[in-house]
Enzyme design. Structure first.
Site, short mmCIF file in Angstrom:
data_model
loop_
_atom_site.label_atom_id
_atom_site.label_comp_id
_atom_site.label_asym_id
_atom_site.label_seq_id
_atom_site.Cartn_x
_atom_site.Cartn_y
_atom_site.Cartn_z
N CYS A 43 0.89 -1.29 -0.03
CA CYS A 43 -0.09 0.07 -0.04
C CYS A 43 0.85 1.16 -0.04
O CYS A 43 0.68 2.06 -0.90
CB CYS A 43 -0.87 0.09 1.32
SG CYS A 43 -1.83 -1.29 1.62
N HIS A 71 -2.17 7.16 4.79
CA HIS A 71 -1.10 6.16 4.97
C HIS A 71 0.13 6.64 4.48
O HIS A 71 0.93 5.90 3.79
CB HIS A 71 -1.66 4.83 4.24
CG HIS A 71 -0.95 3.67 4.73
ND1 HIS A 71 -0.70 2.36 3.96
CD2 HIS A 71 -0.40 3.22 5.99
CE1 HIS A 71 0.00 1.45 4.59
NE2 HIS A 71 0.07 2.12 5.90
#
Ligand code: CA
Length: 464
Positions: free
Chosen positions: A70, A128
């Site tokens: 990710c 993130h």
């Protein structure tokens, strides 16, 4: 036209209130498998809205994520650069007190560049790229943020109760952030992000905007509501059924976004990207990457080749396939070229403006090479990391042991037959390019999720 030419030549300054380019809507799904959208052939999971982006635009059959997990992938997408150029190749540890754990401050994000030419910018969903105060979305070019700072989240609103997460596992249960403020959410998270995305478009329909709609679905934990589960009663495997339901919620959200653009007559003035941030982790959420081999975390095709579609009504052709390799790194260059913005000074881009390629103005492939690297480490006595290179239809893959394999993707998309021995000269040439690229990169700048113990030890030592 003259005005724009003068602007591009730098003879007059771009007024900050005036943006001339299209809106940019970047929709990223999380851990969605290559085979799990209708436009890549899924009949089990129905994604009519996501498919419309491909049907009314371009389906990129060889669309790649910059990384197989990710956060590094998103760092590449947000900067248009191989994230290893600034030492970003691990999933960060959730560490709100660590200013080094995230996207380095000297890297300009796509949001910042677009904001400088007058765009309103928003991220809805998963960030993130750092939880420290200085690394949060509002510090990185986003006017508006609704979502969470970490890499995954619980979806049911009653599970979102924590305001100040300390430990990594608490990160999944924080209340939502609206900019810097913690707020209570009442909807299933995917629906909430779709609602927020629609509201942002409605609020900014009169001016150019950049919307980064960053769903965390269908990343674990596997949680779906009855509304979506009921659509897949025929799927017996409970996890796969939940996964299908989670993708269906994303698809409904994409549908709401598309309907809003249409209702506001913004179809022709909006450039839309849809992709997954990495390949599907079959082991975790039952994603399917068929017929590709490998999954999230691997640099085989299943870990990095993802569903990828681009639509821009007035500019790109509709309903075509584009087969040359393209990358999430290209989104930055494409968006800023469309906006008439300059690349950030001192920040060389690895991605390219895809428009001349997708319109057929240029026949050559956009990239001579695409590269991937994972950090070379030894963990639990096991060597990890490696490389991959794609050139044309050839793919060189280097295992953690250092052993290399070569695949002809035109004949063997599933990477089943290693032709290294038959094509040694070609393999060596790809490896030479790989080494040159590697020499330009930095080592990882922070320890990642896999090194949490080491990280805690280091922090203790520093405190003592
Ligand atoms: Ca992901």
């Amino acid at each position: 036209m003259l005005f724009r030419t003068l602007l591009l030549l730098g003879w007059i300054a771009w007024p900050s209130c005036l943006a001339a380019g299209p809106n940019v809507v970047l929709i990223v799904a999380d851990d969605l498998g290559y085979a799990d959208v209708g436009f890549n052939g899924s009949t089990e999971i129905r994604t009519p809205a996501i498919d419309r982006i491909a049907q009314q635009g371009v389906r990129c059959t060889s669309g790649y994520a910059p990384h197989s997990v990710c956060s590094p992938s998103r760092a590449g997408i947000m900067t248009g650069r191989y994230q290893h150029r600034f030492g970003y190749e691990r999933n960060p540890i959730f560490a709100p007190d660590d200013p080094n754990m995230g996207l380095p401050r000297d890297q300009k994000t796509l949001a910042r560049v677009l904001r400088e030419v007058g765009y309103r910018t928003a991220i809805i969903g998963k960030w993130h790229l750092g939880a420290h105060e200085t690394l949060k979305p509002n510090q990185r070019g986003f006017d508006y943020f609704y979502g969470m700072l970490g890499g995954g989240h619980n979806y049911f609103p009653e599970l979102l109760t924590i305001d100040h997460p300390k430990a990594h596992h608490e990160e999944y249960s924080t209340r939502m952030l609206r900019n810097d403020e913690r707020v209570d959410e009442t909807e299933y998270l995917t629906d909430a992000f779709s609602r927020e995305a629609v509201a942002f478009i409605e609020r900014n329909a009169e001016r150019p905007f950049f919307l980064y709609l960053s769903y965390n679905a269908p990343h674990t934990p596997m949680q779906a509501t009855k509304k979506y589960l009921d659509r897949y009663q025929e799927i017996e495997n409970k996890k796969r059924r939940t996964y299908a339901a989670m993708v269906s919620a994303v698809d409904d959200g994409v549908g709401r976004v598309l309907e809003t653009l249409k209702a506001r007559a913004l179809d022709e003035s909006t450039l839309i990207f849809f992709l997954s941030d990495n390949g599907g982790p079959t082991y975790a959420n039952t994603a399917s990457n068929k017929p590709l081999r490998g999954q999230k975390g691997s640099m085989l095709e299943g870990g990095v080749r993802v569903p990828f579609a681009v639509r821009w009504d007035s500019v790109l052709p509709a309903g075509i396939d584009y087969d040359h390799a393209v990358s999430g790194l290209d989104i930055f260059a494409t968006a800023i070229a469309a906006a008439g913005a300059e690349p950030p000074a001192g920040q060389s881009l690895d991605g390219v403006d895809l428009v001349p390629y997708l319109t057929g103005t240029v026949d050559e492939p956009p990239h001579e090479y695409l590269f991937w690297r994972q950090p070379q480490t030894v963990r639990q006595g096991k060597k990890r990391g490696g490389y991959a290179v794609r050139q044309g239809n050839w793919k060189l893959f280097q295992k953690p042991s250092g052993q290399q394999e070569l695949y002809d993707l035109a004949a063997d998309i599933g990477e089943k037959r290693d032709v290294y021995a038959e094509q040694a000269t070609r393999a060596e040439q790809l490896d030479k390019a790989r080494k040159q690229w590697d020499s330009e990169l930095l080592p990882p700048r922070f320890l990642g999720l896999g090194e949490r113990k080491e990280y805690e030890q280091l922090r203790k030592q520093r405190k003592n």
